[in-house]
Design a protein around this motif. Structure first.
Motif, PDB file in Angstrom:
ATOM      1  N   LEU A 247     -75.822  -5.558  11.527  1.00 16.30           N
ATOM      2  CA  LEU A 247     -75.457  -5.755  12.922  1.00 16.30           C
ATOM      3  C   LEU A 247     -74.816  -4.505  13.507  1.00 16.30           C
ATOM      4  N   ALA A 248     -75.026  -4.279  14.791  1.00 19.72           N
ATOM      5  CA  ALA A 248     -74.310  -3.238  15.496  1.00 19.72           C
ATOM      6  C   ALA A 248     -72.830  -3.590  15.498  1.00 19.72           C
ATOM      7  N   PRO A 249     -71.933  -2.595  15.442  1.00 19.50           N
ATOM      8  CA  PRO A 249     -70.494  -2.886  15.375  1.00 19.50           C
ATOM      9  C   PRO A 249     -70.010  -3.848  16.446  1.00 19.50           C
ATOM     10  N   ARG A 250     -70.480  -3.721  17.670  1.00 23.47           N
ATOM     11  CA  ARG A 250     -70.022  -4.616  18.726  1.00 23.47           C
ATOM     12  C   ARG A 250     -70.339  -6.071  18.396  1.00 23.47           C
ATOM     13  N   LYS A 251     -71.461  -6.302  17.742  1.00 24.06           N
ATOM     14  CA  LYS A 251     -71.854  -7.669  17.419  1.00 24.06           C
ATOM     15  C   LYS A 251     -71.125  -8.221  16.195  1.00 24.06           C
ATOM     16  N   VAL A 252     -70.611  -7.336  15.351  1.00 19.91           N
ATOM     17  CA  VAL A 252     -69.944  -7.807  14.143  1.00 19.91           C
ATOM     18  C   VAL A 252     -68.466  -8.123  14.391  1.00 19.91           C
ATOM     19  N   ILE A 253     -67.903  -7.604  15.484  1.00 17.00           N
ATOM     20  CA  ILE A 253     -66.485  -7.820  15.782  1.00 17.00           C
ATOM     21  C   ILE A 253     -66.116  -9.309  15.815  1.00 17.00           C
ATOM     22  N   PRO A 254     -66.894 -10.180  16.476  1.00 16.56           N
ATOM     23  CA  PRO A 254     -66.510 -11.604  16.501  1.00 16.56           C
ATOM     24  C   PRO A 254     -66.483 -12.269  15.129  1.00 16.56           C
ATOM     25  N   LEU A 255     -67.136 -11.662  14.130  1.00 17.42           N
ATOM     26  CA  LEU A 255     -67.152 -12.239  12.786  1.00 17.42           C
ATOM     27  C   LEU A 255     -65.924 -11.843  11.968  1.00 17.42           C
ATOM     28  N   MET A 256     -65.096 -10.949  12.516  1.00 13.08           N
ATOM     29  CA  MET A 256     -63.883 -10.530  11.828  1.00 13.08           C
ATOM     30  C   MET A 256     -62.789 -11.530  12.148  1.00 13.08           C
ATOM     31  N   ARG A 257     -62.518 -12.440  11.243  1.00 15.38           N
ATOM     32  CA  ARG A 257     -61.577 -13.519  11.519  1.00 15.38           C
ATOM     33  C   ARG A 257     -60.761 -13.847  10.271  1.00 15.38           C
ATOM     34  N   TRP A 258     -59.649 -14.491  10.517  1.00 14.26           N
ATOM     35  CA  TRP A 258     -58.749 -14.875   9.432  1.00 14.26           C
ATOM     36  C   TRP A 258     -59.326 -16.037   8.656  1.00 14.26           C
ATOM     37  N   ARG A 259     -59.316 -15.942   7.320  1.00 10.59           N
ATOM     38  CA  ARG A 259     -59.796 -17.014   6.455  1.00 10.59           C
ATOM     39  C   ARG A 259     -58.571 -17.607   5.743  1.00 10.59           C
ATOM     40  N   ALA A 260     -58.088 -18.713   6.288  1.00  9.31           N
ATOM     41  CA  ALA A 260     -56.859 -19.311   5.760  1.00  9.31           C
ATOM     42  C   ALA A 260     -57.009 -19.708   4.295  1.00  9.31           C
ATOM     43  N   ARG A 261     -58.198 -20.119   3.906  1.00 10.84           N
ATOM     44  CA  ARG A 261     -58.415 -20.564   2.527  1.00 10.84           C
ATOM     45  C   ARG A 261     -58.098 -19.461   1.524  1.00 10.84           C
ATOM     46  N   TYR A 262     -58.466 -18.213   1.882  1.00  8.31           N
ATOM     47  CA  TYR A 262     -58.255 -17.090   0.976  1.00  8.31           C
ATOM     48  C   TYR A 262     -57.063 -16.227   1.389  1.00  8.31           C
ATOM     49  N   ARG A 263     -56.423 -16.569   2.509  1.00  9.30           N
ATOM     50  CA  ARG A 263     -55.296 -15.823   3.047  1.00  9.30           C
ATOM     51  C   ARG A 263     -55.650 -14.341   3.235  1.00  9.30           C
ATOM     52  N   GLU A 264     -56.783 -14.109   3.865  1.00  9.63           N
ATOM     53  CA  GLU A 264     -57.239 -12.758   4.136  1.00  9.63           C
ATOM     54  C   GLU A 264     -58.246 -12.776   5.281  1.00  9.63           C
ATOM     55  N   MET A 265     -58.486 -11.622   5.872  1.00 14.55           N
ATOM     56  CA  MET A 265     -59.528 -11.487   6.886  1.00 14.55           C
ATOM     57  C   MET A 265     -60.892 -11.538   6.201  1.00 14.55           C
ATOM     58  N   SER A 266     -61.897 -12.026   6.923  1.00 10.38           N
ATOM     59  CA  SER A 266     -63.263 -11.974   6.388  1.00 10.38           C
ATOM     60  C   SER A 266     -63.631 -10.526   6.106  1.00 10.38           C
ATOM     61  N   PHE A 267     -63.378  -9.663   7.027  1.00 10.26           N
ATOM     62  CA  PHE A 267     -63.381  -8.219   6.881  1.00 10.26           C
ATOM     63  C   PHE A 267     -62.700  -7.662   8.114  1.00 10.26           C
ATOM     64  N   GLU A 268     -62.392  -6.378   8.079  1.00 13.56           N
ATOM     65  CA  GLU A 268     -61.612  -5.764   9.149  1.00 13.56           C
ATOM     66  C   GLU A 268     -62.392  -4.614   9.774  1.00 13.56           C
ATOM     67  N   PRO A 269     -61.933  -4.073  10.897  1.00 11.93           N
ATOM     68  CA  PRO A 269     -62.693  -3.019  11.592  1.00 11.93           C
ATOM     69  C   PRO A 269     -62.576  -1.653  10.925  1.00 11.93           C
ATOM     70  N   TYR A 270     -62.860  -1.636   9.629  1.00  8.24           N
ATOM     71  CA  TYR A 270     -62.875  -0.409   8.840  1.00  8.24           C
ATOM     72  C   TYR A 270     -64.121  -0.464   7.966  1.00  8.24           C
ATOM     73  N   GLY A 271     -65.004   0.492   8.112  1.00  6.19           N
ATOM     74  CA  GLY A 271     -66.237   0.427   7.346  1.00  6.19           C
ATOM     75  C   GLY A 271     -66.878   1.793   7.200  1.00  6.19           C
ATOM     76  N   LEU A 272     -67.886   1.831   6.353  1.00  2.76           N
ATOM     77  CA  LEU A 272     -68.656   3.057   6.143  1.00  2.76           C
ATOM     78  C   LEU A 272     -70.125   2.710   6.276  1.00  2.76           C
ATOM     79  N   GLY A 273     -70.795   3.383   7.211  1.00  2.00           N
ATOM     80  CA  GLY A 273     -72.201   3.127   7.458  1.00  2.00           C
ATOM     81  C   GLY A 273     -73.096   4.188   6.849  1.00  2.00           C
ATOM     82  N   ILE A 274     -74.290   3.762   6.479  1.00  2.00           N
ATOM     83  CA  ILE A 274     -75.327   4.659   5.959  1.00  2.00           C
ATOM     84  C   ILE A 274     -76.539   4.536   6.877  1.00  2.00           C
TER      85      ILE A 274
END
Length: 380
Positions: A247-274
């Motif tokens: 996904l383009a970064p703009r489209k992936v932003i809404p998927l970055m959310r808190w996962r209470a079950r694991y007490r962590e974010m699904s992922f955060e706005p830090y990444g490395l693209g190829i």
């Protein structure tokens, strides 16, 4: 060495401590006192609090009796060698198995019982008042000594790394990316990286004035080691892969959310693209979304690519790609890689530290008064 054996007791704590965290300071003070008395200490592995004590005692050359939870004696023997290396245990320290059922709660209860059985000197530091260890201390058998001088009140507050990215402040350059990228997004972790020994991680944590292994730290580690390390965590059948999003970064932003079950974010706005074609040449492939009942219809060599469509969540919206096992990307030219950081200042730090180009997700730093001028940062 005296004949007494000591134990430092801690309940489960907040997940992101550092050297200035009160319970860490008090636990280290207790260990220094134990060392001065010349006593061995009972420690364990399998929980961050126990592992911090084990690593700290090893770094101070305090003899230990390390309890290793295991399903059976054979499993204990396999684990002992690794734990001795992971925690730099010397010959003065011994390991003992805690054999219990595979139920995690039963293992923890059995470990607590064993600690209190072995220890002559009990040193509580931060115990939950209504916890099982606190209850056990009220019924200690004769011959046990309690030392309360290091005890502090138990803090229940958990600083969750929970936040949302404001889509109204996104960097406009995200819509002008020079080509398509497959991006590995990362997040903060509360434990050591896969290529890091626990003794080194906890040693650094003890010395730090802030929590380690933020999402930025993890991205920096990936970019400087030039390696993605595969994980089976949250993966179907625990198959070790490296995950990427198409996904383009703009489209992936809404998927970055808190996962209470694991007490962590699904992922955060830090990444490395190829870049797309370089990623495919490196062996990265799209996942195959299917119903669980259809998994056996695919050949075994392709099962690392399988992903359930999902019931409550439609996983296909992530446009996921994977690489089987670790991915060493030192052969991919720097101009075909692109880092992503949450803020412009972090993007600048990333470029300076790694030499890789980077783009900020946000157009502004939190305290900035004007937008970032360069949307894509490169080292001159």
């Amino acid at each position: 060495m005296g004949t007494s054996v000591a134990a430092v007791l801690l309940s489960r704590q907040a997940m992101h401590p550092c050297g200035s965290t009160p319970w860490v300071r008090q636990a280290l003070a207790a260990l220094e006192w134990i060392k001065g008395e010349g006593w061995p200490v009972v420690t364990s592995v399998g929980m961050p609090t126990w592992e911090l004590l084990c690593a700290a005692a090893a770094l101070r050359r305090i003899p230990q009796i390390v309890l290793i939870p295991a399903a059976d004696h054979g499993a204990f023997l396999r684990l002992e060698r690794k734990i001795r290396e992971d925690f730099a245990l010397d010959s003065a320290s011994t390991c003992r198995p805690v054999i219990a059922s595979r139920d995690r709660e039963a293992v923890m209860q059995r470990r607590d019982e064993t600690v209190l059985d072995l220890a002559d000197i009990i040193i509580p530091v931060s115990l939950r008042p209504d916890g099982s260890m606190a209850r056990r201390l009220k019924a200690l058998p004769p011959g046990k000594s309690m030392v309360d001088r290091f005890a502090i009140p138990y803090e229940t507050r958990e600083d969750a790394l929970k936040y949302r990215v404001d889509t109204g402040t996104l960097n406009p350059g995200l819509d002008e990316l020079p080509g398509r990228y497959l991006i590995h997004w990362t997040r903060a972790t509360h434990t050591c990286w896969p290529d890091e020994r626990p003794v080194d991680y906890y040693g650094a944590l003890i010395a730090a004035e802030h929590p380690l292994h933020s999402a930025f730290d993890t991205l920096h580690h990936i970019a400087t080691t030039l390696r993605f390390i595969a994980s089976g965590r949250h993966m179907p059948r625990d198959v070790r892969t490296v995950a990427f999003s198409g996904l383009a970064p703009r489209k992936v932003i809404p998927l970055m959310r808190w996962r209470a079950r694991y007490r962590e974010m699904s992922f955060e706005p830090y990444g490395l693209g190829i870049e797309w074609d370089a990623a495919l040449a490196a062996g990265i492939r799209p996942v195959i979304y299917c119903e669980d009942r259809e998994a056996d219809q695919h050949p075994p060599e392709q099962r690392w690519r399988l992903q359930s469509v999902g019931i409550r969540t439609d996983w296909s919206q992530e446009d996921e790609y994977r690489h089987p096992g670790d991915l060493d990307f030192r052969g991919i030219p720097a101009d075909r890689l692109l880092g992503f950081c949450r803020t412009p200042s972090e993007a600048g730090r990333f470029v300076t530290a790694t030499g890789l180009p980077c783009m900020s997700i946000a157009a502004l730093d939190p305290a900035a008064q004007s937008p970032v001028v360069d949307t894509l940062l490169r080292r001159d």
